[in-house]
Design a protein around this motif. Structure first.
Motif, PDB file in Angstrom:
ATOM      1  N   MET A 106     -55.103   2.285  -3.830  1.00 20.95           N
ATOM      2  CA  MET A 106     -54.549   1.050  -3.371  1.00 20.95           C
ATOM      3  C   MET A 106     -54.018   0.847  -2.121  1.00 20.95           C
ATOM      4  SD  MET A 106     -51.020  -0.839  -5.148  1.00 20.95           S
ATOM      5  CE  MET A 106     -51.743  -1.568  -6.605  1.00 20.95           C
ATOM      6  N   LEU A 107     -54.333   0.048  -1.218  1.00 21.20           N
ATOM      7  CA  LEU A 107     -53.684  -0.032  -0.024  1.00 21.20           C
ATOM      8  C   LEU A 107     -52.310  -0.592   0.031  1.00 21.20           C
ATOM      9  CD1 LEU A 107     -54.052  -0.181   3.197  1.00 21.20           C
ATOM     10  CD2 LEU A 107     -54.582  -2.502   3.090  1.00 21.20           C
ATOM     11  N   VAL A 108     -51.344   0.395   0.737  1.00 25.03           N
ATOM     12  CA  VAL A 108     -50.035   0.211   0.798  1.00 25.03           C
ATOM     13  C   VAL A 108     -49.850  -0.413   2.367  1.00 25.03           C
ATOM     14  CG1 VAL A 108     -47.676   1.103   0.832  1.00 25.03           C
ATOM     15  CG2 VAL A 108     -49.259   1.849  -0.876  1.00 25.03           C
ATOM     16  N   LYS A 109     -49.225  -1.652   2.302  1.00 24.36           N
ATOM     17  CA  LYS A 109     -48.697  -2.036   3.702  1.00 24.36           C
ATOM     18  C   LYS A 109     -47.273  -1.830   3.727  1.00 24.36           C
ATOM     19  CE  LYS A 109     -51.957  -5.972   3.612  1.00 24.36           C
ATOM     20  NZ  LYS A 109     -52.427  -7.263   4.224  1.00 24.36           N
ATOM     21  N   ASP A 110     -47.099  -1.793   5.141  1.00 28.93           N
ATOM     22  CA  ASP A 110     -45.610  -1.617   5.544  1.00 28.93           C
ATOM     23  C   ASP A 110     -44.776  -2.371   4.952  1.00 28.93           C
ATOM     24  OD1 ASP A 110     -46.533   0.913   7.075  1.00 28.93           O
ATOM     25  OD2 ASP A 110     -47.254  -0.531   8.588  1.00 28.93           O
ATOM     26  N   LEU A 111     -44.995  -3.666   5.096  1.00 31.63           N
ATOM     27  CA  LEU A 111     -43.884  -4.871   5.064  1.00 31.63           C
ATOM     28  C   LEU A 111     -44.339  -5.856   4.416  1.00 31.63           C
ATOM     29  CD1 LEU A 111     -40.987  -5.375   6.017  1.00 31.63           C
ATOM     30  CD2 LEU A 111     -41.806  -6.294   8.062  1.00 31.63           C
ATOM     31  N   LEU A 112     -43.382  -6.330   3.304  1.00 31.88           N
ATOM     32  CA  LEU A 112     -43.584  -7.947   2.783  1.00 31.88           C
ATOM     33  C   LEU A 112     -42.539  -8.644   3.285  1.00 31.88           C
ATOM     34  CD1 LEU A 112     -44.698 -10.128   0.791  1.00 31.88           C
ATOM     35  CD2 LEU A 112     -43.417  -8.989  -0.824  1.00 31.88           C
ATOM     36  N   ILE A 149     -47.475  -3.004  12.939  1.00 30.59           N
ATOM     37  CA  ILE A 149     -46.854  -2.994  11.203  1.00 30.59           C
ATOM     38  C   ILE A 149     -47.783  -3.795  10.730  1.00 30.59           C
ATOM     39  CG2 ILE A 149     -44.895  -3.440   9.951  1.00 30.59           C
ATOM     40  CD1 ILE A 149     -43.018  -3.042  12.044  1.00 30.59           C
ATOM     41  N   THR A 150     -48.349  -3.152   9.436  1.00 30.48           N
ATOM     42  CA  THR A 150     -49.196  -3.961   8.636  1.00 30.48           C
ATOM     43  C   THR A 150     -48.317  -4.676   7.617  1.00 30.48           C
ATOM     44  OG1 THR A 150     -49.087  -2.215   6.912  1.00 30.48           O
ATOM     45  CG2 THR A 150     -51.158  -2.199   8.596  1.00 30.48           C
ATOM     46  N   TYR A 151     -48.471  -6.047   7.458  1.00 25.21           N
ATOM     47  CA  TYR A 151     -47.440  -6.848   6.905  1.00 25.21           C
ATOM     48  C   TYR A 151     -48.050  -8.150   5.867  1.00 25.21           C
ATOM     49  CZ  TYR A 151     -48.351  -9.967  10.750  1.00 25.21           C
ATOM     50  OH  TYR A 151     -48.685 -10.697  11.900  1.00 25.21           O
ATOM     51  N   ASP A 152     -47.460  -8.504   5.051  1.00 25.32           N
ATOM     52  CA  ASP A 152     -47.821  -9.946   4.635  1.00 25.32           C
ATOM     53  C   ASP A 152     -46.851 -10.770   4.546  1.00 25.32           C
ATOM     54  OD1 ASP A 152     -50.342  -9.437   3.753  1.00 25.32           O
ATOM     55  OD2 ASP A 152     -49.693  -8.424   1.775  1.00 25.32           O
ATOM     56  N   ILE A 153     -46.899 -12.053   4.777  1.00 26.24           N
ATOM     57  CA  ILE A 153     -45.829 -13.026   4.848  1.00 26.24           C
ATOM     58  C   ILE A 153     -46.033 -13.807   3.666  1.00 26.24           C
ATOM     59  CG2 ILE A 153     -44.778 -15.012   6.232  1.00 26.24           C
ATOM     60  CD1 ILE A 153     -45.605 -13.781   8.899  1.00 26.24           C
ATOM     61  N   LEU A 154     -45.030 -14.235   2.922  1.00 32.33           N
ATOM     62  CA  LEU A 154     -45.258 -14.851   1.918  1.00 32.33           C
ATOM     63  C   LEU A 154     -44.006 -15.809   2.100  1.00 32.33           C
ATOM     64  CD1 LEU A 154     -45.809 -12.589  -1.200  1.00 32.33           C
ATOM     65  CD2 LEU A 154     -47.399 -13.872  -0.066  1.00 32.33           C
ATOM     66  N   ILE A 155     -44.251 -17.374   2.095  1.00 31.93           N
ATOM     67  CA  ILE A 155     -43.426 -18.411   2.154  1.00 31.93           C
ATOM     68  C   ILE A 155     -43.137 -18.825   0.352  1.00 31.93           C
ATOM     69  CG2 ILE A 155     -43.079 -20.789   2.814  1.00 31.93           C
ATOM     70  CD1 ILE A 155     -43.370 -18.686   5.107  1.00 31.93           C
ATOM     71  N   TYR A 209     -45.577  -2.118  -1.337  1.00 34.00           N
ATOM     72  CA  TYR A 209     -45.105  -2.239   0.182  1.00 34.00           C
ATOM     73  C   TYR A 209     -44.088  -1.165   0.530  1.00 34.00           C
ATOM     74  CZ  TYR A 209     -47.257  -6.941   0.124  1.00 34.00           C
ATOM     75  OH  TYR A 209     -48.278  -7.952  -0.089  1.00 34.00           O
ATOM     76  N   LYS A 210     -43.915  -0.689   1.777  1.00 34.67           N
ATOM     77  CA  LYS A 210     -42.997   0.378   1.862  1.00 34.67           C
ATOM     78  C   LYS A 210     -41.375  -0.435   1.937  1.00 34.67           C
ATOM     79  CE  LYS A 210     -46.213   3.297   4.412  1.00 34.67           C
ATOM     80  NZ  LYS A 210     -46.548   3.709   5.657  1.00 34.67           N
TER      81      LYS A 210
END
Length: 80
Positions: free
Chosen positions: A1-7, A35-41, A68-69
Motif C-alpha cells: 500500500m502506498l503511504v502518502k505524506d499528507l492528507l 510532499i505527496t498529498y491528497d486534498i479532500l474537501i 497517510y503520515k
C-alpha cells in the motif's frame, strides 16, 4: 500500500471565490515542498449552523482505511 505524506482536509461551505484561490495556491505550495498529498474537501450542507469540526470528523471517518503520515486540517480562506 502506498503511504502518502499528507492528507489535507478542508471544510467548505459557500465560498467559491476562496475555493478557487485555494486550488491555485495550496497545491503549488506542497508541490514545491515535494510532499505527496491528497486534498479532500468536506462540504457542509447550507442548512443549519457552520460546524467545521463535525464536517472534518465525518470525512476523516470516511477515509480512515487510507494511509497517510500526517493529517492537516486547512481552511479554504487561508493560504500558505
Amino acid at each position: 500500500m502506498l503511504v502518502k505524506d499528507l492528507l489535507i482536509v478542508t471544510p467548505y461551505r459557500n465560498r467559491k471565490k476562496h475555493l478557487k484561490k485555494y486550488f491555485k495556491k495550496v497545491p503549488l505550495f506542497f508541490d514545491r515542498q515535494k510532499i505527496t498529498y491528497d486534498i479532500l474537501i468536506c462540504e457542509l450542507d447550507s442548512v443549519g449552523d457552520w460546524n467545521a469540526g463535525l464536517c472534518c470528523n465525518s470525512l476523516i471517518n470516511f477515509i480512515k482505511n487510507k494511509s497517510y503520515k500526517y493529517l492537516f486540517i486547512h481552511h479554504v480562506d487561508v493560504y500558505p
